[in-house]
Design an enzyme around this catalytic site. Structure first.
Site, mmCIF file in Angstrom:
data_model
loop_
_atom_site.group_PDB
_atom_site.id
_atom_site.type_symbol
_atom_site.label_atom_id
_atom_site.label_comp_id
_atom_site.label_asym_id
_atom_site.label_seq_id
_atom_site.Cartn_x
_atom_site.Cartn_y
_atom_site.Cartn_z
ATOM 1 C CD GLU A 233 -3.075 -1.162 2.136
ATOM 2 O OE1 GLU A 233 -2.841 -0.524 3.167
ATOM 3 O OE2 GLU A 233 -4.099 -1.842 1.960
ATOM 4 C CD GLU B 179 -4.284 -6.217 2.373
ATOM 5 O OE1 GLU B 179 -5.045 -5.521 3.084
ATOM 6 O OE2 GLU B 179 -3.055 -6.067 2.358
#
Lengths: 673, 673, 673
Positions: free
Chosen positions: C150, C303
């Protein structure tokens, strides 16, 4: 008694004569006497005047003042004046200035604006306390020491960071243990050297990433600040071992570990500043909490305003009679003093619009002064009648600062979860019934209680679960709620199924915790009526999805995919019972549940009274004093039982079974005749 | 006249040719002429271009431009370009960059981003002004100097801290006097050395702890910034003593002591950017306030947008006719110029969505251009007719920046108290009646007025109370409100009873000040009808609890424990009368009260007009020009009196007693025939 | 296929065994197998464990783990663990710590908390990736590389400032060109030396003064962060050229130039965390956007949470069936993996309340585990059937990160303008009709589409206008809206009339742009009914005032001074048509307009279905898989066409023309029989 030299309810407050010319001091004395004032707190903020430079101390003005009050029959709560260091100190020793949670080095000004780990601050604050004790320790006016003022703010400077590492070494011994207790392998935070640990601030991104670390930092800060207090405490105690020592607490405040602080104070004192329109039950709970910090010992109401505050958005006047009513509320819940901030209103700086006994007009012909003087006269009449009397509660509400902090810094499951509010909700149920509650630490002795209530019993410190189990085993009744038994003292989850160590006691397993936004609600459907608990109620916020493991389901959820799952359970355990409320229930449910438990246990109000009347009892030497406080804007009545009573304030006597009417904001202190 | 070289209403605005290639300049000239533009303001932000490095100045491009505009019959408002220093300066001399109230050293960028106490900034800004004066002082296009731009932001750096100490030494001489005037014994802030004084910032915790210090810092900042302005002023004035000098003001702005600034400007100029949907009375009040900064002398409308703004949340277009209407409103209230920001719309950076006479499309076939050109033609027709004419008001509204600041930084009694809003409320009552008001400093000469209104006359500077008393003694009528007479110029409370120095004049004593949240109200019950004031009204926020000391009560509170206490009082004093409004009354009450006072004093609108029509009068050489401004979205009428009138704009003539209808947003300037 | 070694839909997720003792690893393996998990992502945050000090690497624990999973038939998505540098690095090399937009130097902690231009960070992160590749490159469990985690936060430190100057030199060559492209003559910001350029931060006053500079800084940051990624990419690719590489994207995120990033990833992966109650069309749009980053190539759902999140305000449980439904939605829109954060729930730190396949209770007897296991079994059954199948859309929605950023930092005309929301509004219209849309960059190839929609096509980069014109010329249909064609790639306005380069294509000239607050609305009055578009609609926020230059007006404004002006126009251009929607129209209008265009172009849903049913189709080897997703809480039906179908999940077969009912949250994957 706090000090036998003044065997009456102490009445007075913060006095700042150093802001005024001497001529005014004499006017003050005359006015204090008219108001019945017998104690003044001073000098709370005079360090710069007492120590104008590093090597010079100046006490003559204070000598004169203490002699003056003594000549006027007034006593001193002698403050050590260390809450605001002198400007020269901040300038010469910038390390006394703190760094805030945003990493900003603070500049001089305001108050309680020092680093608690500054050696300079500690050295000079202790030295000032010592000098005051040496000079005034035997002054006849001196009743009690008041250390600092409203301790609180935290610091994040480098010297605090270093001290934190030392504190951690003492607590955990090894860096491996720190990594384990903080779960530092999460997000790759494993440290290998103590120096790698940095305080949790907003410069980390979020000071709450590692709740365990943040909690420890808060504990460390409480300890650091306590060390400042303790330095002064020891200094004055060495010289005047017989004199009591206190410091004033902000109220229900999570910046310090107040239960620990209570142990280090000879008498607890606090400052009561309710928010406008705040329910009186919240104020009552704060009094009870303060009383609980030293196991029921009477406390001091150190500050309240005679008329209005200045720092709230809307600073309404206290309506006629309200100051008196609230003063007696404090006494009704264990205070042995009634004190104000402030006796004379400042004419400049940020508290000039804070109410005072003596207003800016400077004379006694004001409503506020008249009300103060009336109360002064009444308290004088009461003499030592109430001093040292105790409350006796059969209900304990467990309240814990670490739990409060842990829930405040948690990430998930619901931002609306507020620990203090949850405690207040359950407290209110008993308050409304006029059933007395002690607000105590989970580490307190529970043996004297019949009912223990622990809302959101989230964090279980070592031994707490055992203690509660033993309480129930021996016949006690225990109530707890959703989001309980989740973590240990380091905010690490107790694995193996919620509610962790309480699973056996409660006879349930919580599989999941649903979290609802405010606009979504669920329902509690009572299947097995339990006293007043019957029909339907609303609930929401957090909803535990639980399975029975021995407990009985009394009520179930009404909606959603977990409709039909238990939401209120009862579990027989030893000779007692343990109840679990799996969700944030509405006020009516909590009220009904607590009423049912009181009925079951035979707990009831001392008298029957109209709504809005608060009742408490203080006991002493076999006598019982029943306080009747009418918080209504209208008159209201209390209904006596089969005894005859006398009101200590009005001296009226009342026949058994009579209905006695109190005026709006009226007060009685009834003693059986 | 501001400058006789251009004896007409100046029409033009900010022009930034340095953002465009030269080819565009010629297009601009043609378009300016089509629009009737006769003045351009430049170069407002060209310091980096004029002085590309420390030792190099470059004026050739500006030479060319000034010659070009002169050749096209256009004049220059010559700006000194010092509002944004060049990047090389910030880099080489970082001390020119300010430190903000959060203690953050600023980096280069934006505008008005300099420390006003930077010697470097002052040296180079003055030097640039001087060089411009030397080079262009005798340029035929030059009409007026424009120093800097929208001065304002404050700095809290170390060099400001040092300069603050010097400023304080000059004002107070001794450190003891500082301690006294700031009440520094409060919270133990006594200082013993000038170096111990640090600027009030957010690093102190709250920059408003010591209001007296904060007020002085604000005054010091205003003086520091004024010194920057004055340096340039002196530089250009030395070379071109005959040319007027101005700088543009932000409007009703409390960051500078504008009444002092007004004294240092040859002509006041300002930038009018009403918020969307802001009531026109507020805009009118700002014009009146600007006019009052130099005792009624005509001022310059330096900036307004021809169409839309960019920096508000919602930047609506000015509807057709509105730009013209608002331009005439400025003139109607004393402006002798109508100027825009901006003449050509930038194509890049943060003002590219700010409206302009010439839009991005680049030609004249736009609604906005057409409206600008129509107005240009009209103004040309008006010639010098209106120039130097004056308004004559019999009502003065006292307005004071220090009071504004003091109330903004006060702690208590009510966060909703907004000084400017209170002034606006009373202003509106007169605006709605079309009775002219001068908005002036409490230190102004009051002798020419019949009625003086001072809403929230909180701070009384030395001599002000005497001045007002003398005004009333000699027959004037005075109105003031709650929270008046409380403090002296240093925000120290005047002891001995509110409203302090006004107690005798008003014949009252205010014992307490209640503070209510917005949801709580009280009522005004009129006991003695006073003109239009009769029946009941709502009130709230602050409610003075007052006692009569010679005054007569006209109305009382209707509710709460002070029901029946006076809320409107009248006191005869000498030949005049003084009124006190003890609470924040509703709009209807203020309107009725002001109407009654006007009736009493024979003050009335110049003509009778429909609601939404604004009327003013400018007078010159025995002539009166009556401005009729229809702010309605629909047509509306004005009713003439017994005279015949001619409209200077349409040249239409109107018979006595006729009802003249104006179109939506229509304007007339009537002169008696 | 992403990697032929595992020819099925990958099922698993983030696994953090380093937070657990080894004994637990073995329990995990057993549970993973029960759940059908075939891939684990690790070690995402173990840098400190892998490199405990500067010179020491420690891989043994990871060796053991990888062998263990391999023995259990599980594969690895091997993460390089570089998202959180070790504490020793931050301490020894403080330059790895970033400076935020407020100019604050960050301290160690949290994650993605490094300066992307730190040489130290880049050196050690690349070196770690290389070491992992060397050690595990040939490990049989290894399927794919996962770089960092991320990526996102920006840095404003001095080393970034220096690197920015180098980046600018490369882009613009000369300082003159910078001044020109950023319009630096505005507010006198002309720079003469590269060193005079400072990053746009809040210390400039407003980091958005110069939008061109701010945009370039954002691009520079995206490039800087990409260089970190690329360093690791190259390191692993050198050693394992055959293995695919990815990094997980935050979703619709404007902190990185994702279209550029897509080019540097072998397969796109992303993390899907819908806000509570977020409309499913937004989630669908994000899937489509991710698919568009690599031209329709299948992507990875890296995710999602199996049950609840922790970092949202209210973290509700996913209701039974929802996790499965949303997993299939990802597959339905192009995902070839279904992966979770996290496999086992942490017991400490800030994600302990984030859901996991294995909950804190530690066993498989939970609702969540059962649902995961059911899905695992289904996915196993599906095998490679769906892998590599593609969606085929005839509609393209243009979406551009730079435009998003430019609008976010614009000053004016309306704060309510939100670029992403505008795109979502148009996307929703097609989603509701079950007409597939590709969400692509304006620089993509448009030739395969019939309809291109570009809401708020504000910024036109070089070549984009030509590309769109050519698309329409050749028969395409194009729709755009208000505030389009305004600026070039540097946010400089295209002069000569809006919508700039699109003026000819659209056949209109926008003269002005009105801006309305939320409480003000206008109306769209349809004069020429256009398919479903008829009658009246509401509109507001921004309203273009436009003139026809060849286009036909289909609808006009109903109110205000521009009532009657065109608000919907159609322009024939070549073989195609271009439509302009001049305002922020209500949802019904957009829905009707898009429906009309679909009708016109013969675009329709694959099947007829009840409201709340989402339909998509993936195609492969001549086969078509129709996904039917019932997002309703109730059952709902889909109506088959003239073909017979088989559901891959239930294996049920359905006759032609039958109406098939799905349970609440039910899913079918239909294949023609």
């Amino acid at each position: 008694m706090i000090n036998r030299k003044l065997p009456t309810i102490w009445y007075g407050g913060d006095y700042n004569p150093d802001q005024w010319p001497e001529a005014i001091w004499h006017e003050d004395m005359a006015l204090f006497q008219k108001a019945g004032i017998n104690i003044v707190t001073l000098p709370v903020f005079s360090w710069a005047k007492l120590q104008p430079s590093e090597d010079v101390y100046s006490f003559e003005w204070l000598d004169k003042l203490l002699d003056l009050i003594e000549q006027n029959g007034i006593y001193a709560c002698l403050a050590t004046s260390t809450a605001a260091q002198p400007a020269w100190m901040s300038r010469k020793y910038p390390e006394v200035l703190p760094v805030d949670i945003d990493g900003r080095k603070r500049s001089h000004g305001s108050r309680v604006n020092f680093c608690p780990n500054s050696e300079t601050y500690r050295y000079y604050s202790t030295r000032l306390a010592e000098k005051l004790a040496e000079r005034y320790g035997s002054h006849p006016a001196l009743l009690i020491w008041h250390i600092g003022n409203e301790y609180g703010p935290h610091c994040y400077c480098d010297q605090c960071a270093s001290a934190f590492r030392v504190w951690l070494q003492k607590k955990y011994q090894t860096i491996e243990e720190v990594n384990k207790q903080w779960n530092m392998s999460f997000w790759g935070h494993t440290v290998y050297d103590w120096e790698e640990i940095v305080p949790p601030t907003n410069l980390n991104g979020d000071n709450r990433c590692f709740q365990s670390m943040t909690l420890d930092y808060k504990r460390f800060m409480s300890d650091s600040i306590l060390a400042c207090y303790q330095g002064e405490y020891d200094a004055v105690k060495r010289i005047t071992p017989e004199l009591p020592v206190t410091t004033n607490i902000w109220g229900l405040f999570n910046g310090l570990d107040l239960h620990t602080w209570g142990k280090h104070m000879d008498v607890v004192s606090w400052d009561s500043y309710p928010q406008m329109n705040e329910p009186m039950c919240n104020v009552a709970m704060r009094h009870d909490y303060m009383r609980g910090l030293k196991d029921g010992q009477p406390f001091m109401l150190m500050e309240q305003t005679p008329s209005q505050q200045n720092w709230q958005p809307y600073n309404s006047l206290k309506r006629p009679g309200v100051m008196r009513l609230w003063s007696y509320q404090a006494v009704a819940r264990g205070a042995d003093t009634v004190m104000f901030f402030q006796l004379r209103r400042s004419f400049g700086a940020c508290e000039k619009y804070h109410g005072a006994v003596i207003e800016h007009v400077g004379h006694e012909e004001t409503r506020v002064f008249r009300e103060c003087a009336q109360l002064g006269a009444e308290l004088k009449e009461l003499g030592d009648t109430l001093l040292d009397s105790r409350l006796e509660s059969k209900v304990a509400l467990l309240f814990d600062i670490d739990t409060w902090n842990a829930i405040e810094i948690t990430s998930g499951p619901n931002v609306d979860l507020n620990y203090a509010s949850q405690a207040q909700k359950y407290y209110k149920a008993f308050y409304d019934m006029n059933v007395g509650v002690d607000v105590i630490s989970p580490l307190s002795d529970l043996s004297g209680y019949q009912l223990v209530v622990a809302p959101v019993f989230y964090m279980l410190k070592p031994g707490v679960a055992e203690r509660v189990k033993s309480f129930v085993e021996q016949g006690g009744t225990f109530v707890t709620t959703f989001f309980s038994g989740i973590v240990n003292e380091n905010d690490l989850v107790t694995l193996g199924g919620y509610p962790g160590e309480l699973r056996g006691l409660l006879g349930i397993w919580v599989e999941e915790i649903d979290s609802l936004p405010p606009e979504l609600k669920n329902r509690i459907i009572v299947e097995t009526p339990f006293g007043h608990v019957t029909g339907e109620y609303a609930c929401g916020m957090l909803c535990d999805l639980l399975h029975l493991e021995g407990a009985t389901s009394l009520a179930v959820y009404g909606d959603d995919f977990y409709a039909g799952m238990p939401v209120l359970t009862e579990n027989a355990y030893g000779k007692g019972k343990a109840y679990y409320v799996a969700t944030d229930a509405d006020e009516r449910f909590i009220s009904d549940l607590c009423a049912s438990l009181c009925d079951q246990l035979g707990l009831a109000a001392p008298l029957r009274a109209d709504s809005g009347i608060e009742l408490t009892q203080r006991h002493k030497d076999g006598k019982t004093f029943t306080f009747v406080l009418n918080h209504n804007k209208q008159q209201a009545s209390v209904h006596l039982n089969k005894r005859a009573y006398r009101d200590l304030l009005s001296r009226s006597e009342y026949a058994p079974e009579s209905a006695v009417t109190l005026a709006a904001y009226g007060v009685m202190i009834l003693e059986e005749v």
